[in-house]
Scaffold this motif. Structure first.
Motif, PDB file in Angstrom:
ATOM      1  N   GLN A  78      18.054  41.589 -16.063  1.00 16.00           N
ATOM      2  CA  GLN A  78      18.356  40.493 -16.983  1.00 16.00           C
ATOM      3  C   GLN A  78      18.319  41.210 -18.209  1.00 16.00           C
ATOM      4  N   THR A  79      19.156  40.749 -19.059  1.00 17.29           N
ATOM      5  CA  THR A  79      19.439  41.516 -20.494  1.00 17.29           C
ATOM      6  C   THR A  79      18.699  40.876 -21.537  1.00 17.29           C
ATOM      7  N   ILE A  80      18.564  41.580 -22.622  1.00 13.56           N
ATOM      8  CA  ILE A  80      17.871  40.924 -23.881  1.00 13.56           C
ATOM      9  C   ILE A  80      19.143  40.256 -24.630  1.00 13.56           C
ATOM     10  N   ARG A  81      19.040  38.896 -24.782  1.00 14.80           N
ATOM     11  CA  ARG A  81      19.997  38.371 -25.512  1.00 14.80           C
ATOM     12  C   ARG A  81      20.280  38.365 -27.119  1.00 14.80           C
ATOM     13  N   SER A  82      19.107  38.576 -27.739  1.00 12.83           N
ATOM     14  CA  SER A  82      18.919  38.450 -29.155  1.00 12.83           C
ATOM     15  C   SER A  82      18.091  39.415 -29.836  1.00 12.83           C
ATOM     16  N   ARG A  83      18.222  39.794 -31.121  1.00  8.90           N
ATOM     17  CA  ARG A  83      17.428  40.452 -31.794  1.00  8.90           C
ATOM     18  C   ARG A  83      16.030  39.894 -31.799  1.00  8.90           C
ATOM     19  N   GLN A  85      14.622  38.006 -29.505  1.00  9.08           N
ATOM     20  CA  GLN A  85      14.210  38.391 -28.417  1.00  9.08           C
ATOM     21  C   GLN A  85      13.543  39.663 -28.104  1.00  9.08           C
ATOM     22  N   PHE A  86      14.349  40.734 -28.617  1.00  8.11           N
ATOM     23  CA  PHE A  86      13.783  41.894 -28.558  1.00  8.11           C
ATOM     24  C   PHE A  86      12.503  42.065 -29.310  1.00  8.11           C
ATOM     25  N   LEU A  87      12.397  41.647 -30.590  1.00  6.35           N
ATOM     26  CA  LEU A  87      11.237  41.420 -31.286  1.00  6.35           C
ATOM     27  C   LEU A  87      10.053  41.029 -30.634  1.00  6.35           C
ATOM     28  N   LYS A  88      10.334  39.911 -29.770  1.00  6.95           N
ATOM     29  CA  LYS A  88       9.115  39.162 -29.233  1.00  6.95           C
ATOM     30  C   LYS A  88       8.603  40.338 -28.163  1.00  6.95           C
ATOM     31  N   ILE A  89       9.507  40.894 -27.494  1.00  2.98           N
ATOM     32  CA  ILE A  89       9.269  41.806 -26.295  1.00  2.98           C
ATOM     33  C   ILE A  89       8.552  42.944 -27.048  1.00  2.98           C
ATOM     34  N   SER A  90       9.035  43.552 -28.023  1.00  2.00           N
ATOM     35  CA  SER A  90       8.169  44.486 -28.827  1.00  2.00           C
ATOM     36  C   SER A  90       7.063  44.338 -29.067  1.00  2.00           C
ATOM     37  N   ALA A  91       6.672  43.001 -29.660  1.00  2.00           N
ATOM     38  CA  ALA A  91       5.251  42.518 -29.958  1.00  2.00           C
ATOM     39  C   ALA A  91       4.352  42.510 -28.801  1.00  2.00           C
ATOM     40  N   LEU A  92       5.056  42.121 -27.802  1.00  2.37           N
ATOM     41  CA  LEU A  92       4.098  42.105 -26.440  1.00  2.37           C
ATOM     42  C   LEU A  92       4.094  43.354 -25.920  1.00  2.37           C
ATOM     43  N   LEU A 189       8.201  33.771 -24.850  1.00  2.08           N
ATOM     44  CA  LEU A 189       9.262  33.918 -23.950  1.00  2.08           C
ATOM     45  C   LEU A 189       9.464  32.657 -23.086  1.00  2.08           C
ATOM     46  N   SER A 190       9.156  31.519 -23.795  1.00  6.06           N
ATOM     47  CA  SER A 190       8.962  30.212 -22.782  1.00  6.06           C
ATOM     48  C   SER A 190      10.443  29.404 -22.765  1.00  6.06           C
ATOM     49  N   SER A 191      11.446  29.625 -23.567  1.00  4.49           N
ATOM     50  CA  SER A 191      12.682  29.012 -23.400  1.00  4.49           C
ATOM     51  C   SER A 191      13.409  29.496 -22.175  1.00  4.49           C
ATOM     52  N   GLU A 192      14.332  28.637 -21.854  1.00  5.59           N
ATOM     53  CA  GLU A 192      15.000  29.110 -20.597  1.00  5.59           C
ATOM     54  C   GLU A 192      15.973  30.516 -20.845  1.00  5.59           C
ATOM     55  N   GLY A 193      16.580  30.543 -22.198  1.00  7.99           N
ATOM     56  CA  GLY A 193      17.212  31.561 -22.588  1.00  7.99           C
ATOM     57  C   GLY A 193      16.458  32.913 -22.660  1.00  7.99           C
ATOM     58  N   GLU A 194      15.415  32.763 -22.756  1.00  7.39           N
ATOM     59  CA  GLU A 194      14.481  34.006 -23.441  1.00  7.39           C
ATOM     60  C   GLU A 194      13.677  34.491 -21.996  1.00  7.39           C
ATOM     61  N   ASN A 197      11.708  37.767 -15.758  1.00  8.48           N
ATOM     62  CA  ASN A 197      10.445  38.269 -14.875  1.00  8.48           C
ATOM     63  C   ASN A 197       9.720  39.401 -15.426  1.00  8.48           C
ATOM     64  N   SER A 198       8.546  39.232 -14.786  1.00  9.50           N
ATOM     65  CA  SER A 198       7.415  40.579 -14.966  1.00  9.50           C
ATOM     66  C   SER A 198       8.212  41.767 -14.863  1.00  9.50           C
ATOM     67  N   MET A 199       9.174  41.994 -13.855  1.00  7.55           N
ATOM     68  CA  MET A 199       9.647  43.281 -13.531  1.00  7.55           C
ATOM     69  C   MET A 199      10.637  43.782 -15.012  1.00  7.55           C
ATOM     70  N   ASN A 200      11.508  42.914 -15.098  1.00 12.82           N
ATOM     71  CA  ASN A 200      12.379  43.176 -16.336  1.00 12.82           C
ATOM     72  C   ASN A 200      11.422  43.359 -17.669  1.00 12.82           C
ATOM     73  N   LEU A 201      10.326  42.589 -17.886  1.00 11.33           N
ATOM     74  CA  LEU A 201       9.775  42.621 -19.076  1.00 11.33           C
ATOM     75  C   LEU A 201       8.966  43.757 -18.932  1.00 11.33           C
ATOM     76  N   LEU A 202       8.458  44.523 -17.947  1.00  9.29           N
ATOM     77  CA  LEU A 202       7.961  45.737 -17.960  1.00  9.29           C
ATOM     78  C   LEU A 202       8.800  46.967 -18.504  1.00  9.29           C
ATOM     79  N   MET A 203       9.969  46.681 -17.999  1.00  5.44           N
ATOM     80  CA  MET A 203      11.155  47.753 -17.956  1.00  5.44           C
ATOM     81  C   MET A 203      11.435  47.611 -19.551  1.00  5.44           C
TER      82      MET A 203
END
Length: 317
Positions: A78-83, A85-92, A189-194, A197-203
């Protein structure tokens, strides 16, 4: 249905059951193995660098997640679709690595048995953060079950012969950060576009955690790289311990994802409760840390509270 088709169906079902049992066994043993190896490296082996140890864990999680997804096809890429989303993943990612650092630091000062008792209070912090951030209320019975969870830890703290205030604070902080991460993950990461799965999130979280931890480790744990290289030269077993421990940390996350996929989140919660109890017994046998009857009663009360909490949550769904 013919006899041949019945045998084939039974064979497939049996293979699936065996695969699930194997997954659970690997998850179980790797979970306990990481806890015990962390304790051994940080306290018994003399490698007193929990931030650098966490950095090794995060680096392994990032690299091995990529291999598992890209080459082994364990999960779809799964790819990161927006800046944003990247900021949210970074915070997590930062919250996630803080929880791991806190847990590793606490293992320098606390026995595994008490560490696991405090870690069992995760449902309490999850309920608190869910209420404060999302205003989500649980049923009255669910909140009542949190009373023995907290009471048990209070009793265990009073009866812990090896109690260390700083270690306790770090363990509580790690538990709270772990709960905060799970709540925020559901929100950010609740919206369908964001959704990831846990493996991609961990990566994706792994490299963020590495970049966050690297300057902190170099600044606070003076000459940690040089000391690590020196220890590896003096005793090659140390290097293998570190590599194995980091790989095992990733295996915990991989099997966590697979067990949830092939069973359910509830099954993982139940296994987690039992895992904590087993880790306590095994750690006492290996490290010979002193325990008291009061401490064991407190931990038992906490585990009972967590089991009741899970049951109450299941009934409210």
């Amino acid at each position: 249905m013919s006899e041949k088709e019945s045998k084939m169906k039974a064979s497939v079902s049996g293979s699936g059951t065996l695969f699930t049992f194997s997954l659970i066994t690997v998850w179980y043993t790797s979970n306990i193995g990481v806890i015990l190896l962390n304790k051994y490296l940080l306290s018994n082996y003399g490698f007193k660098y929990p931030i650098f140890l966490t950095l090794c864990h995060m680096l392994a999680c990032s690299l091995l997640s990529y291999i598992a997804i890209y080459f082994l096809k364990v999960a779809p890429m799964q790819t990161i679709r927006s800046r944003m989303q990247f900021l949210k993943i970074s915070a997590l990612g930062i919250i996630f690595c803080l929880s791991v650092v806190g847990g590793n630091v606490s293992l320098r000062y606390l026995p595994v048995s008490f560490n696991q008792a405090v870690g069992a209070t995760t449902p309490f912090f999850t309920a608190v953060f869910a209420y404060l951030i999302t205003f989500k209320r649980e049923g009255c019975l669910t909140y009542i079950t949190l009373i023995p969870v907290v009471t048990g830890v209070i009793i265990a703290s009073g009866g812990e012969p090896s109690f260390h205030l700083f270690g306790f604070i770090m363990c509580i902080s790690a538990t709270a950060a772990r709960a905060l991460k799970s709540v925020l993950q559901g929100i950010l990461l609740s919206s369908e576009g964001e959704k990831l799965n846990s493996m991609n999130l961990l990566m994706y979280m792994g490299p963020v955690a590495v970049m966050f931890l690297l300057p902190i480790a170099l600044f606070t744990e003076k000459d940690v790289v040089g000391i690590t290289v020196s220890l590896a030269r003096q005793d090659v077993k140390f290097l293998w311990y570190l590599i194995f421990n980091s790989s095992l940390a990733y295996l915990v996350n991989l099997t966590n994802f697979l067990v949830t996929k092939h069973t359910s989140a509830l099954t993982l919660q139940v296994l987690g409760n039992a895992k904590g109890a087993v880790a306590v017994v095994v750690s006492i046998l290996i490290f010979r840390n002193p325990v008291s009857v009061t401490g064991m009663l407190g931990y038992s009360l906490t585990v009972i509270g967590v089991i009741l909490y899970n049951e109450a949550k299941k009934r409210n769904k």
